[in-house]
Write a protein that holds these residues in place. Structure first.
Motif, PDB file in Angstrom:
ATOM      1  N   CYS A 252       0.836  -0.995   0.206  1.00 12.82           N
ATOM      2  CA  CYS A 252      -0.062   0.069  -0.086  1.00 12.82           C
ATOM      3  C   CYS A 252       0.863   0.978   0.028  1.00 12.82           C
ATOM      4  O   CYS A 252       1.761   1.701   0.741  1.00 12.82           O
ATOM      5  CB  CYS A 252      -0.916   0.436   0.843  1.00 12.82           C
ATOM      6  SG  CYS A 252      -1.924   1.395   1.359  1.00 12.82           S
ATOM      7  N   CYS A 274      -3.979  -2.722  10.156  1.00 11.85           N
ATOM      8  CA  CYS A 274      -3.971  -2.856   9.313  1.00 11.85           C
ATOM      9  C   CYS A 274      -4.204  -4.388   8.679  1.00 11.85           C
ATOM     10  O   CYS A 274      -4.666  -5.243   8.254  1.00 11.85           O
ATOM     11  CB  CYS A 274      -2.961  -2.936   7.710  1.00 11.85           C
ATOM     12  SG  CYS A 274      -3.153  -3.354   5.823  1.00 11.85           S
ATOM     13  N   CYS A 281      -8.897   1.860   5.809  1.00 12.13           N
ATOM     14  CA  CYS A 281      -8.433   2.688   5.298  1.00 12.13           C
ATOM     15  C   CYS A 281      -7.785   4.585   5.693  1.00 12.13           C
ATOM     16  O   CYS A 281      -7.659   4.749   5.887  1.00 12.13           O
ATOM     17  CB  CYS A 281      -8.639   2.371   3.859  1.00 12.13           C
ATOM     18  SG  CYS A 281      -7.623   0.709   3.271  1.00 12.13           S
ATOM     19  N   CYS A 284      -6.462   5.135   8.627  1.00  8.03           N
ATOM     20  CA  CYS A 284      -5.094   5.499   8.357  1.00  8.03           C
ATOM     21  C   CYS A 284      -4.649   6.861   7.269  1.00  8.03           C
ATOM     22  O   CYS A 284      -3.633   7.416   7.777  1.00  8.03           O
ATOM     23  CB  CYS A 284      -5.118   3.886   7.450  1.00  8.03           C
ATOM     24  SG  CYS A 284      -2.783   3.884   6.970  1.00  8.03           S
TER      25      CYS A 284
HETATM   26 FE1  SF4 Z   1      -3.165   1.128   3.530  1.00  2.65          FE
HETATM   27 FE2  SF4 Z   1      -3.760   1.933   5.859  1.00  2.65          FE
HETATM   28 FE3  SF4 Z   1      -5.871   0.696   4.443  1.00  2.65          FE
HETATM   29 FE4  SF4 Z   1      -3.546  -1.031   4.708  1.00  2.65          FE
HETATM   30  S1  SF4 Z   1      -4.695   0.662   6.388  1.00  2.65           S
HETATM   31  S2  SF4 Z   1      -4.622  -1.010   2.839  1.00  2.65           S
HETATM   32  S3  SF4 Z   1      -2.284   0.245   4.692  1.00  2.65           S
HETATM   33  S4  SF4 Z   1      -4.701   2.475   3.897  1.00  2.65           S
END
Ligand code: SF4
Length: 342
Positions: A252, A274, A281, A284
């Motif tokens: 990612c 994650c 997401c 994040c």
């Molecule tokens: Fe990417 Fe963060 Fe989603 Fe994991 S949680 S896929 S690192 S955006």
């Protein structure tokens, strides 16, 4: 001439090695410029005697049809250098075209550089098609490595900060200086790479960062709102379709940016969250945008202040260019004397 008074390296033993680095003026700076160079310049200035330049002649090789843009971009670039921590009291900040000696040495070097050397330069070979389509297949672009050699040699710089993959690019500069020294029994210092770690900075979509792909994150041009919008559009791990799907951060782009901007604690939060689907997401990305803003807000403000205070910015630029010019003039004296051409 005794070693002590040699004008080639007047007091090399008494002062730190001289570092030279520059950035081509080609528009606004993006985060690749910071993590690839600027961040390192800030560290180097405490250890070395540094000359850092806004290289507008190099910018002209592609911007020759819109030269009116070069001036404002150049001022912005210097303001950006300072905003991110390059200290004009410690480092000499200059604009390449304000030190015309670069071009004089370029011309001398151009005459002693065989065409074959330039034809073999990978960046020329690789970019030929692109240059034809962008109408930048010109002599200035072809001779770019010669000007680069002159840019370094004009300050008699000994060390050039480069990433491991750029060491080969420096070789032609070294060859040109060696040829000069050999032809004229001169002693211009051969520049050596100062290896620096350059993290991989991809565009927002995971491809190479490029204005033409529209995947660029600017250093200070993006407002807090723009930042959020851009981060929200970033490509994530495609396996994570729903909130409850677990993901893999290493697949990612958002995680790649967290590695640049976030603390170790935040990185652990991303990795665990994650891989366990403990965070979404959106969470994040929200944390990432906040962390980028935390780092960018100060420099954004400082750059704005500098651009609004023309007198201050001009005095910094003038002082830097004057200091750079003195060194450049001394080099040319040495060069012409070596060539018995005065
Ligand atoms: Fe990417 Fe963060 Fe989603 Fe994991 S949680 S896929 S690192 S955006």
């Amino acid at each position: 001439m005794s070693e002590q008074t040699s004008p080639i390296q007047p007091a090399a033993a008494a002062r730190p090695a001289r570092v030279m680095s520059g950035m081509r003026v080609s528009g606004r700076l993006h985060i690749g410029h910071f993590f690839g160079a600027l961040q390192n310049w800030v560290k180097l200035q405490s250890e070395y005697e540094c000359f850092f330049g806004a290289m507008d002649w190099h910018g002209m090789t592609t911007a020759y049809k819109s030269p009116q843009e070069i001036g404002p971009w150049t001022r912005e670039m210097i303001a950006e250098f300072i905003a991110w921590g390059v200290d004009p009291e410690k480092s000499t900040l200059f604009i390449q075209s304000h030190v015309p000696e670069h071009l004089e040495l370029f011309m001398i070097f151009a005459n002693l550089t065989p065409m074959g050397w330039l034809e073999r330069v990978n960046t020329w070979k690789d970019a030929v098609d692109e240059m034809k389509s962008t109408d930048t297949h010109n002599l200035g672009r072809f001779a770019y490595p010669v000007l680069q050699a002159a840019d370094i040699a004009i300050y008699r710089a000994q060390k050039i900060p480069v990433g491991a993959d750029q060491v080969a690019h420096l070789e032609i500069s070294r060859e040109i200086v060696r040829r000069f020294n050999h032809l004229y029994k001169a002693k211009l210092p051969e520049m050596n790479p100062l290896l620096t770690e350059v993290p991989l900075v991809t565009g927002l979509d995971g491809r190479k960062m490029s204005k033409s792909y529209g995947n660029t994150l600017y250093l200070t041009e993006d407002s807090e709102k723009d930042l959020k919008k851009k981060v929200n559009m970033m490509v994530t791990d495609t396996a994570r379709v729903r909130r409850e799907d677990v993901g893999e951060p290493t697949r990612c782009s958002v995680y790649g940016y967290h590695k640049l901007y976030s603390t170790t604690e935040d990185l652990e939060w991303v990795e665990q969250g994650c891989r366990s689907a403990g965070i979404g997401c959106g969470d994040c990305k929200g944390r990432l945008a906040a962390n980028i803003e935390k780092i960018s807000a100060g420099p954004r403000e400082k750059k704005k202040e500098l651009l609004n205070n023309s007198n201050l910015l001009d005095s910094i630029i003038n002082a830097g260019c004057e200091k750079a010019r003195k060194e450049a003039q001394l080099t040319l004296k040495i060069v012409r004397k070596s060539m018995k051409w005065s």
